[in-house]
Structure formats: structure tokens, C-alpha cells
Design an enzyme around this catalytic site. Structure first.
Site, PDB file in Angstrom:
ATOM      1  N   CYS A   2       0.864  -1.186   0.000  1.00  0.00           N
ATOM      2  CA  CYS A   2       0.000   0.000   0.000  1.00  0.00           C
ATOM      3  C   CYS A   2       0.897   1.231   0.000  1.00  0.00           C
ATOM      4  CB  CYS A   2      -0.901  -0.020   1.231  1.00  0.00           C
ATOM      5  SG  CYS A   2      -1.691   1.569   1.571  1.00  0.00           S
ATOM      6  N   CYS A   5       0.897   3.156   3.326  1.00  0.00           N
ATOM      7  CA  CYS A   5       1.624   2.415   4.372  1.00  0.00           C
ATOM      8  C   CYS A   5       3.127   2.591   4.166  1.00  0.00           C
ATOM      9  CB  CYS A   5       1.238   0.935   4.368  1.00  0.00           C
ATOM     10  SG  CYS A   5      -0.341   0.579   5.173  1.00  0.00           S
ATOM     11  N   ASP A  28       0.137  16.736  -0.315  1.00  0.00           N
ATOM     12  CA  ASP A  28      -0.237  16.002  -1.518  1.00  0.00           C
ATOM     13  C   ASP A  28       0.768  16.297  -2.632  1.00  0.00           C
ATOM     14  OD1 ASP A  28      -3.206  14.705  -2.535  1.00  0.00           O
ATOM     15  OD2 ASP A  28      -1.776  15.323  -4.086  1.00  0.00           O
ATOM     16  N   ASN A  86     -12.618  10.920  -0.358  1.00  0.00           N
ATOM     17  CA  ASN A  86     -13.159  10.170  -1.483  1.00  0.00           C
ATOM     18  C   ASN A  86     -13.253   8.711  -1.055  1.00  0.00           C
ATOM     19  OD1 ASN A  86     -13.141  12.476  -3.117  1.00  0.00           O
ATOM     20  ND2 ASN A  86     -11.015  12.129  -3.715  1.00  0.00           N
ATOM     21  N   GLY A  92     -14.242   8.342  -6.340  1.00  0.00           N
ATOM     22  CA  GLY A  92     -12.985   8.905  -6.857  1.00  0.00           C
ATOM     23  C   GLY A  92     -11.767   8.554  -6.037  1.00  0.00           C
ATOM     24  N   HIS A  99      -7.899   8.297   3.654  1.00  0.00           N
ATOM     25  CA  HIS A  99      -7.168   9.554   3.827  1.00  0.00           C
ATOM     26  C   HIS A  99      -8.119  10.727   3.671  1.00  0.00           C
ATOM     27  CE1 HIS A  99      -7.041   8.379  -0.423  1.00  0.00           C
ATOM     28  NE2 HIS A  99      -7.124   9.666  -0.699  1.00  0.00           N
ATOM     29  N   HIS A 101      -8.280  14.794   2.660  1.00  0.00           N
ATOM     30  CA  HIS A 101      -7.628  15.929   2.013  1.00  0.00           C
ATOM     31  C   HIS A 101      -7.983  17.183   2.817  1.00  0.00           C
ATOM     32  CE1 HIS A 101      -7.073  13.817  -2.026  1.00  0.00           C
ATOM     33  NE2 HIS A 101      -8.003  13.064  -1.482  1.00  0.00           N
TER      34      HIS A 101
END
Ligand code: AMP
Ligand code: ZN
Length: 113
Positions: A2, A5, A28, A86, A92, A99, A101
Site C-alpha cells: 500500500c 503504508c 499532496d 473520497n 474517486g 485519507h 484531504h
């Protein structure tokens, strides 16, 4: 394997914004606003449905909210910001480690869609 991770474990580099026992936060790689930071639980959950299915997930969710608040302070988002999650293919979601944003640093419009 992942991606997030691996980022949490430091195997893949990231620009760390905040970290505690439960959450990791980093900018990001493809920002959509002056501030675009991700907050992730250090334990792997696929999405919010996965998180909601255990008491441990609920604990992590509480910590994620605290982490989001810390990130907002660190980034100086005193006048507000937007939090986006999302969830799943139609939502999406592209990285299947839950997570959030944190988006800000500009005046956002009231409507998203
Ligand atoms: P989502 O579409 O909600 O699953 O969001 C995944 C986000 O992860 C996107 O905004 C990507 O730009 C971001 N992302 C992907 N790879 C990385 C990375 N290596 N470091 C930081 N952010 C990333
Ligand atoms: Zn993961």
C-alpha cells in the site's frame, strides 16, 4: 503493498506536516490549492466503511479529526478550509488507504459539484 503504508513507514519519501502515535500527515504530491495536505491513520483501513466496522477504527477516526485540526493550525488556515474524503471507486478514491484531504489557503466556493 500500500502506497500510504509505505509513506508512513518512510519507505517512500514525503513532505511531513504532522505526526503522532495515530496519524501521519503529508503534503499532496499534486496539490489543487495553496494548501493541500493529506491526513491518514497509521493503521491501514481501506476506506471509511472499513474504519466504521471496528471500535479501533472509530478510535483512529477521532484521532484523524484531531490531526486535521493540528494540520489546519500548522498551515495557518485560521479562516477556514475544506476536508474531503473520497470513498470507493465511484467516490474517486485512487489510493485504497483511507485519507482526508485538507484543502485551503484560498477562498473556496460554497459548491463542490
Ligand atoms: P484520492 O483520489 O482521494 O484517493 O487521493 C489520492 C491522493 O494521493 C491524490 O490527491 C494524489 O495526488 C495523492 N498522492 C499520490 N501519491 C502520492 C505521494 N507519493 N505523495 C503524496 N501524495 C500522493
Ligand atoms: Zn495502507
Amino acid at each position: 503493498m500500500c502506497l500510504f503504508c509505505d509513506i508512513i513507514e518512510g519507505k517512500i519519501p514525503s513532505t511531513k506536516v504532522y505526526e503522532n502515535e495515530y496519524v501521519y500527515s503529508f503534503d499532496d504530491i499534486n496539490p489543487v490549492a495553496p494548501v493541500h495536505t493529506l491526513v491518514v491513520p497509521k493503521k491501514h483501513f481501506d476506506d471509511i466503511r472499513d474504519m466504521a466496522s471496528s471500535e479501533e477504527g472509530a478510535l483512529y477516526m477521532g484521532e484523524v479529526i484531531k490531526g486535521i485540526s493540528e494540520v489546519a493550525k500548522i498551515k495557518g488556515l485560521d479562516t477556514g478550509f475544506r476536508v474531503i474524503n473520497n470513498c470507493g471507486e465511484d467516490g474517486g478514491q485512487t489510493v485504497m488507504h483511507v485519507h482526508y484531504h485538507v484543502i485551503g489557503g484560498l477562498k473556496l466556493t460554497e459548491k463542490m459539484i
